[in-house]
Design a protein around this motif. Structure first.
Motif, short mmCIF file in Angstrom:
data_model
loop_
_atom_site.label_atom_id
_atom_site.label_comp_id
_atom_site.label_asym_id
_atom_site.label_seq_id
_atom_site.Cartn_x
_atom_site.Cartn_y
_atom_site.Cartn_z
N HIS A 14 1.68 -24.07 25.09
CA HIS A 14 1.94 -23.45 26.43
C HIS A 14 2.85 -24.26 27.02
CE1 HIS A 14 -2.04 -21.70 25.36
NE2 HIS A 14 -1.35 -20.61 25.86
N GLY A 15 2.94 -25.63 27.16
CA GLY A 15 4.41 -26.41 27.49
C GLY A 15 5.61 -25.70 26.92
N ALA A 16 5.38 -25.51 25.61
CA ALA A 16 6.73 -24.87 25.12
C ALA A 16 7.10 -23.47 25.85
CB ALA A 16 6.54 -24.36 23.50
N VAL A 17 5.97 -22.81 26.26
CA VAL A 17 6.30 -21.46 27.02
C VAL A 17 6.95 -21.73 28.19
CG1 VAL A 17 5.01 -19.48 27.89
CG2 VAL A 17 4.38 -20.26 25.59
N SER A 20 10.34 -23.40 27.85
CA SER A 20 11.48 -22.24 27.69
C SER A 20 11.76 -21.24 28.39
CB SER A 20 10.85 -21.47 26.10
OG SER A 20 10.56 -22.44 24.86
N THR A 21 10.76 -20.92 29.42
CA THR A 21 10.99 -19.88 30.26
C THR A 21 11.92 -20.52 31.35
OG1 THR A 21 8.86 -19.00 29.98
CG2 THR A 21 9.84 -18.60 32.07
N ILE A 22 11.77 -21.65 31.74
CA ILE A 22 12.57 -22.37 32.79
C ILE A 22 14.05 -22.73 32.05
CG2 ILE A 22 13.03 -24.54 33.94
CD1 ILE A 22 10.17 -24.70 34.36
N GLY A 23 14.00 -23.07 30.96
CA GLY A 23 15.36 -23.13 30.27
C GLY A 23 16.01 -22.09 30.08
N ILE A 24 15.66 -20.79 29.86
CA ILE A 24 16.30 -19.43 29.97
C ILE A 24 16.67 -19.28 31.40
CG2 ILE A 24 16.04 -17.28 29.66
CD1 ILE A 24 14.38 -17.80 27.01
N PHE A 127 15.02 -21.08 21.91
CA PHE A 127 13.98 -20.78 22.25
C PHE A 127 12.98 -19.86 21.75
CE2 PHE A 127 16.43 -22.24 26.29
CZ PHE A 127 15.86 -23.34 26.61
N THR A 128 13.44 -18.69 21.28
CA THR A 128 12.79 -17.79 20.51
C THR A 128 12.10 -18.54 19.10
OG1 THR A 128 14.64 -17.03 19.40
CG2 THR A 128 13.85 -15.69 21.31
N LYS A 129 13.12 -19.31 18.80
CA LYS A 129 12.65 -20.12 17.42
C LYS A 129 11.36 -20.93 17.72
CE LYS A 129 14.24 -23.83 14.39
NZ LYS A 129 13.88 -23.25 12.95
N VAL A 130 11.32 -21.75 18.86
CA VAL A 130 10.27 -22.53 19.17
C VAL A 130 8.98 -21.56 19.39
CG1 VAL A 130 9.41 -24.05 21.18
CG2 VAL A 130 11.77 -24.40 20.33
N ILE A 131 9.19 -20.64 20.22
CA ILE A 131 7.99 -19.77 20.48
C ILE A 131 7.44 -19.12 19.26
CG2 ILE A 131 7.34 -17.91 21.77
CD1 ILE A 131 7.71 -20.33 23.44
N ALA A 132 8.39 -18.42 18.56
CA ALA A 132 7.82 -18.01 17.27
C ALA A 132 7.30 -18.90 16.29
CB ALA A 132 8.87 -17.11 16.57
N GLY A 133 7.55 -20.08 16.20
CA GLY A 133 6.92 -21.20 15.59
C GLY A 133 5.42 -21.48 16.21
N TRP A 134 5.50 -21.52 17.41
CA TRP A 134 4.08 -22.11 18.22
C TRP A 134 3.15 -20.81 18.08
CZ3 TRP A 134 2.14 -26.68 18.84
CH2 TRP A 134 3.07 -27.65 19.12
N LEU A 193 8.39 -31.26 28.48
CA LEU A 193 7.45 -30.30 27.69
C LEU A 193 7.75 -29.42 26.58
CD1 LEU A 193 6.49 -28.44 31.15
CD2 LEU A 193 5.06 -30.09 29.92
N LEU A 194 9.21 -29.61 26.18
CA LEU A 194 9.45 -28.80 24.93
C LEU A 194 9.23 -29.66 23.79
CD1 LEU A 194 10.87 -26.17 23.87
CD2 LEU A 194 13.06 -27.51 24.02
N ARG A 195 8.58 -29.18 22.91
CA ARG A 195 8.05 -29.76 21.53
C ARG A 195 8.27 -28.84 20.49
NH1 ARG A 195 8.53 -33.16 24.53
NH2 ARG A 195 7.09 -35.08 24.87
N ASP A 196 8.98 -29.34 19.35
CA ASP A 196 9.08 -28.48 18.04
C ASP A 196 7.65 -28.17 17.63
OD1 ASP A 196 11.93 -28.25 17.61
OD2 ASP A 196 11.94 -30.38 17.49
N PRO A 197 7.58 -26.76 17.06
CA PRO A 197 6.43 -26.50 16.52
C PRO A 197 5.86 -27.21 15.25
CG PRO A 197 8.06 -24.98 15.97
CD PRO A 197 8.44 -25.97 16.72
N PRO A 198 4.68 -26.97 14.67
CA PRO A 198 4.21 -27.83 13.58
C PRO A 198 5.04 -27.21 12.38
CG PRO A 198 2.22 -26.80 14.74
CD PRO A 198 3.58 -26.27 15.41
N PRO A 199 4.91 -28.02 11.15
CA PRO A 199 5.54 -27.55 9.83
C PRO A 199 5.25 -26.16 9.79
CG PRO A 199 4.75 -29.74 9.67
CD PRO A 199 4.01 -29.26 11.18
N LEU A 200 6.25 -25.62 9.08
CA LEU A 200 6.22 -24.02 8.66
C LEU A 200 5.03 -23.81 7.65
CD1 LEU A 200 9.89 -23.15 7.99
CD2 LEU A 200 8.64 -23.06 10.07
#
Length: 429
Positions: A14-17, A20-24, A127-134, A193-200
């Motif tokens: 949710h930190g990524a959410v 990412s929202t603020i980043g966009i 940002f969509t890459k990060v959210i899709a991963g989480w 707040l932005l963190r990469d998602p866990p391994p695929l």
């Protein structure tokens, strides 16, 4: 248990959410594209340049973004999204502030080229890459919310801020202020707040629950779904953005007051945000791209209403109809990429897809003005746009189910694995 991001309140997901929202919201769309019209007249008057020569930076941004998106996607796949977006954000803030120092037309174009290169980092790909991963179960909803709310809030608030800065400090001071906003608001939030998602292998599963890291780019481009998407979404997005940009000029030409024209435009924009979120929610639950094809047709039917109606309520209805379509287009693209091809090479695949979107949204509005200059009206262009929306709608209607492509991915991986085992057995013999 969800991992913390160090603040104790938000999980990393949710930190990524939020980040990412603020980043966009401080990305290139809100801080450069949306506010460009405010700078057009003062810049042209100060230097004595024609407005068209100033507006050349818009296709420059489109071309630059189209060229750089695949590079950004590849870097994010290889090195991670967080490091790419942080470095890019710093360079983007500096590039925007640098506009305040230009003294000639060539410098102006050169700085906007830098903005196109660096600003593409704060675009949809990472940002969509990060959210899709989480997120998997509610991926469509969160993708729609991040992009829809981020662009919606940014595009609403930034023009107000820029107008205030220009009134106080002039256009040069306004560009410096935008750079400071990106630097002081966007970068700290992204850093903390932005963190990469866990391994695929852990985070990515198909809607059927099967493990499926996904295709490489070379594998993805051999599928029918890849080419149908890259034709349908950029075509429809370019058509809708061409109309969006020309809503106010079209209505002013027909004698509507500026207040009503801008209200129609605002309706278009707000419904686009809602449409993006709703389309994502719908895709989460039905897991088939064909279910949103009727929404493309709704947008198509809104085009002639805007062109031929003189009723203000009908114009508002047409704006809402087209907003539904534009929001659906923006919501369908990242969701489809992640569901059809997985997350293994999401950055590279989406980079190419968004390059096509950048080209159509950058050039179709210009072509619309060319048609106006040649014919004296937008009618021919609106007919062509309606036809384009029909073609795009039909392509979406014939897209295969997400599960069909991902099951094929799993089957191919199993076949490759069995082949490797057979090779190992033959070598041992």
């Amino acid at each position: 248990m969800a991992r913390s991001n160090g603040f104790g309140i938000l999980s990393q997901a949710h930190g990524a959410v939020l980040s990412s929202t603020i980043g966009i919201s401080v990305g290139i769309t809100s801080t450069v594209m949306t506010v460009f019209g405010l700078f057009l007249i003062p810049i042209s008057e100060e230097f004595g340049w024609t407005r068209s020569s100033v507006a050349v930076v818009l296709p420059i941004l489109a071309i630059t973004s189209a060229l750089i998106y695949p590079v950004i996607g590849h870097l994010a796949d290889r090195y991670g999204s967080r490091i790419v977006v942080l470095l890019g954000s710093i360079l983007f803030a500096a590039s925007v502030a640098l506009v305040s120092q230009v003294k000639g037309l060539f410098q102006f174009y050169a700085v906007y080229t830098l903005i196109g290169i660096t600003g593409s980092v704060l675009g949809p790909i990472i940002f969509t890459k990060v959210i899709a991963g989480w997120f998997n179960k509610n991926r469509g909803f969160y993708l729609g919310m991040v992009s829809g709310v981020g662009n919606g809030v940014g595009s609403t608030v930034m023009p107000l801020i820029v107008a205030a800065l220009m009134a106080e400090y002039g256009w040069r001071g306004a560009y410096q202020g935008i750079g400071l906003i990106i630097l002081c608001l966007g970068i700290p939030v992204l850093y903390f707040l932005l963190r990469d998602p866990p391994p695929l292998e852990i985070s990515e599963v198909t809607p059927d629950g099967e493990s499926a890291v996904g295709y490489s780019f070379s594998q993805a481009r051999k599928t029918k779904a890849f080419w149908m998407i890259i034709l349908a979404i950029p075509l429809c997005a370019g058509c809708m953005m061409a109309v969006f940009i020309h809503v106010v000029p079209m209505l002013l030409d027909r004698g509507f007051p500026v207040g009503q024209a801008t209200t129609v435009l605002a309706t278009f924009a707000l419904v686009t945000v809602a449409g993006q979120i709703c389309a994502g929610w719908l895709l989460d639950r039905l897991a088939n791209p064909r279910v949103v094809a009727p929404l493309f047709l709704v947008a198509m039917l809104g085009i002639p209403l805007l062109e031929f109606s003189d009723s203000y309520p009908v114009l508002l209805l047409s704006a809402a109809m087209m907003g539904i379509g534009l929001g659906t287009e923006f919501g369908l693209l990242p969701y489809s990429i992640s569901r059809y091809f997985g997350l293994k090479s999401y950055g590279a695949i989406s980079g190419v897809m968004y390059s096509a979107v950048a080209m159509t949204t950058g050039f179709l509005p210009v072509l619309m003005d060319v048609v106006f200059d040649l014919s004296g009206s937008y009618q021919i262009a609106m007919v062509a746009i309606t036809a384009g929306m029909l073609v795009g709608s039909l392509l979406v209607a014939f897209l295969p189910p997400f599960s069909a492509v991902m099951k094929k991915t799993s089957a191919e991986k199993t076949a490759l694995h069995l082949g490797d085992l057979a090779d190992e057995k033959s070598m041992s013999l």
